[in-house]
Design an enzyme around this catalytic site. Structure first.
Site, short mmCIF file in Angstrom:
data_model
loop_
_atom_site.label_atom_id
_atom_site.label_comp_id
_atom_site.label_asym_id
_atom_site.label_seq_id
_atom_site.Cartn_x
_atom_site.Cartn_y
_atom_site.Cartn_z
N SER A 227 103.42 56.04 4.08
CA SER A 227 102.75 55.21 3.09
C SER A 227 101.56 55.98 2.51
O SER A 227 101.72 57.08 2.00
CB SER A 227 102.36 53.87 3.71
OG SER A 227 102.04 52.93 2.72
N ASP A 453 112.20 49.73 -0.56
CA ASP A 453 110.81 49.67 -0.11
C ASP A 453 109.97 48.87 -1.10
O ASP A 453 109.90 49.21 -2.28
CB ASP A 453 110.24 51.09 0.02
CG ASP A 453 108.95 51.15 0.81
OD1 ASP A 453 108.08 50.30 0.59
OD2 ASP A 453 108.82 52.05 1.66
N HIS A 483 109.65 48.71 4.50
CA HIS A 483 108.67 49.75 4.20
C HIS A 483 108.89 50.95 5.10
O HIS A 483 108.71 50.88 6.31
CB HIS A 483 107.27 49.18 4.41
CG HIS A 483 106.16 50.06 3.92
ND1 HIS A 483 106.23 50.81 2.76
CD2 HIS A 483 104.94 50.33 4.45
CE1 HIS A 483 105.11 51.47 2.59
NE2 HIS A 483 104.31 51.21 3.61
#
Length: 514
Positions: A227, A453, A483
């Site tokens: 991320s 995602d 995610h």
């Protein structure tokens, strides 16, 4: 990646506890070049601090190996490396394979920004156990986070009020309330953590990474970024391209977008995840408890949010489930397909006037423990984003953009649009419109994108590959939900990532896993 419910603020308060942690770890006697020569003292890990999220000290790994913690000194101001220092908290599990095959330390950043790596790596250590055959697994609290000069803004009571406030103002009075609370929150951050705020940019954290590499004794940086950790990794590669070893970017932030463009992309991403959830629920043979068809599921959720805007229902006493809390709870559940059944149960409860499950999901997103204490995730998220991001969006600009955000997501677009006001009046100017990750000459970086995602939409992976430059980024696609990709336990993804990190086998560009 920026939290989709980025803080818009609560009210200013002065608390002795916050004042006492003004700049945790500032000071120290290690200066300048001496910092690269420092020796880390690895000891039993303490219980996580409130800023890290609280809880118990990490349990040993499956084979009995213990997690060990240490503190590294880093300059408070990298522009004045011989000035004051701060403490950077680290955690490590030593390599368990043949010492002769050990590669070095594999450093993890799990994203946020604002997440504590010192708590996250032990909590998910078994996921990465295969990599421990050739690496020490190491993570850290980035500067401004947890025990690393953690940013402090407001107390728990004020944060409770903030996370219940209206995130989608319908009139001038509600807009004023939202903007006033943003101003108060930002002023509180400056009051309690003003010395740290100019020094929590991603470029600062990247320089910490390079210091960490040297202190850990590695010639190259071996890195696993997830991320926002992909943005940090990209910035590192830009600053130190010749020091990149084997690196993996998973759940990739698009480095070419402005904050506004990223917010709009997130609106589309979370709407896609909601569409997928609704279709999955409606297709179940036993029927979907929250709607007969996918469209019915979404219509009922929209109706619930409208009802909560006018009439909140009881949540976890004494708090209520408001529209804002419910939005945050739904967003949290969309991060992982494993949470979809819990979302279904939470929606059923909410329709019946019981908001406890959606409140718990919202608490998880916002870093609130069951004892009512908040980690500093919210404060750090705002501080890092506002130090990084140059644009400051006015009310007029946001209002002009609302139609496009609503078109992107009827449920989430408006709250994400108003989230762009979070940096208004911030004490520190933002660094750039978007990060520079160009890294000519760097070793190959494996860039993993998940087509489903919601928080870091799939398109970001391809944009990262292009931005890194020719011969650097290698794209791997995972056709999945949630995610990130590696944590989804897909054999194809695990084989490709492990093969690269452990044996240096670069998968063919464009490889697709499903």
């Amino acid at each position: 990646m920026p939290n989709p419910s980025r803080p818009r603020a609560a009210a200013l308060t002065a608390v002795a506890l916050l004042l006492s942690s003004l700049v945790a770890g500032c000071g120290g006697d290690a200066k300048g070049d001496d910092l690269t020569e420092q020796k880390l003292s690895w000891e039993d890990c303490p219980e996580p601090s409130q800023a890290q999220g609280g809880g118990n000290a990490p349990s040993p790994l499956a084979n009995g190996d213990a997690w060990r913690c240490a503190t590294m000194k880093a300059p408070l101001d990298w522009g004045d490396p011989r000035g004051d220092t701060i403490d950077i908290a680290l955690v490590r599990a030593g390599a368990r394979g043949d010492e002769r095959r050990r590669i070095g330390s594999l450093l993890f950043n799990f994203g946020g920004p604002g997440g504590s790596g010192v708590t996250r790596l032990p909590a998910s250590g078994e996921t990465y156990e295969a990599l421990r055959t050739r690496y020490d697994l190491v993570s850290f609290d980035p500067r401004g986070v947890g025990r690393s000069a953690g940013v402090r803004c407001q107390d728990d009571q004020r944060l409770d009020a903030f996370f219940q406030q209206d995130l989608t103002p319908d009139d001038a009075a509600e807009r004023t309330a939202l903007l006033d609370s943003t101003k108060e929150f930002n002023e509180a951050c400056e009051e309690h953590s003003g010395k740290v705020l100019p020094h929590v940019r991603t470029t600062d954290a990247a320089r910490d990474l390079d210091l960490m590499r040297q202190v850990l004794g590695d010639d190259k940086l071996y890195y696993f970024g997830i991320s926002y950790g992909t943005e940090l990794g990209g910035v590192y590669a830009h600053l130190f391209p010749k020091k990149v070893g084997r690196a993996v970017f998973d759940a990739v932030v698009d480095p070419t977008r402005t904050p506004e463009q990223n917010a709009l992309a997130q609106a589309k991403g979370f709407q896609l995840a909601l569409d997928n959830y609704a279709e999955d629920c409606a297709a179940r043979s036993e029927g979907c408890a929250v709607g007969a068809t996918a469209q019915d599921v979404k219509n009922r959720i929209a109706a619930l949010l409208d009802d909560l805007d006018a009439r909140p229902v009881p949540g976890i006493y004494p708090r209520e489930l408001t529209q804002g809390t419910a939005i945050n709870g739904i967003l949290q559940a969309l991060y992982s397909k494993e949470l979809w059944p819990i979302l279904t149960e939470g929606l059923q409860q909410a329709y019946a006037g019981d908001g406890r499950i959606l409140t718990l999901l919202s608490d998880s997103l916002n870093g609130r423990s069951q004892n009512g204490e908040y980690s500093n995730r919210t404060a750090a998220n705002v501080a890092i984003n506002c130090a990084d991001e140059k644009p400051r969006y006015s009310v007029a600009h946001i209002q002009r953009r609302l139609p496009e955000f609503r078109a992107a997501s009827a449920l989430f677009g408006e709250s994400l649009a108003w989230g762009m006001a979070a940096c208004a009046g911030w004490a520190v100017p933002g660094a750039a419109d978007h990060p520079d990750v160009s890294a000519p000459g760097a070793a190959p970086i494996l860039v993993v994108g998940n087509t489903g995602d919601p928080a870091t939409p799939y398109e970001g992976a391809r944009a990262m590959v292009r931005a890194l430059g020719s011969g650097v980024g290698v794209e791997l696609t995972f056709k999945g939900q949630g995610h990130g990709a590696y944590s989804r336990e897909n054999k194809c993804v695990r084989t490709a990532v492990n093969g690269y990190l452990l044996d240096g086998k670069v998968p063919a560009a464009g490889t697709v896993c499903s």
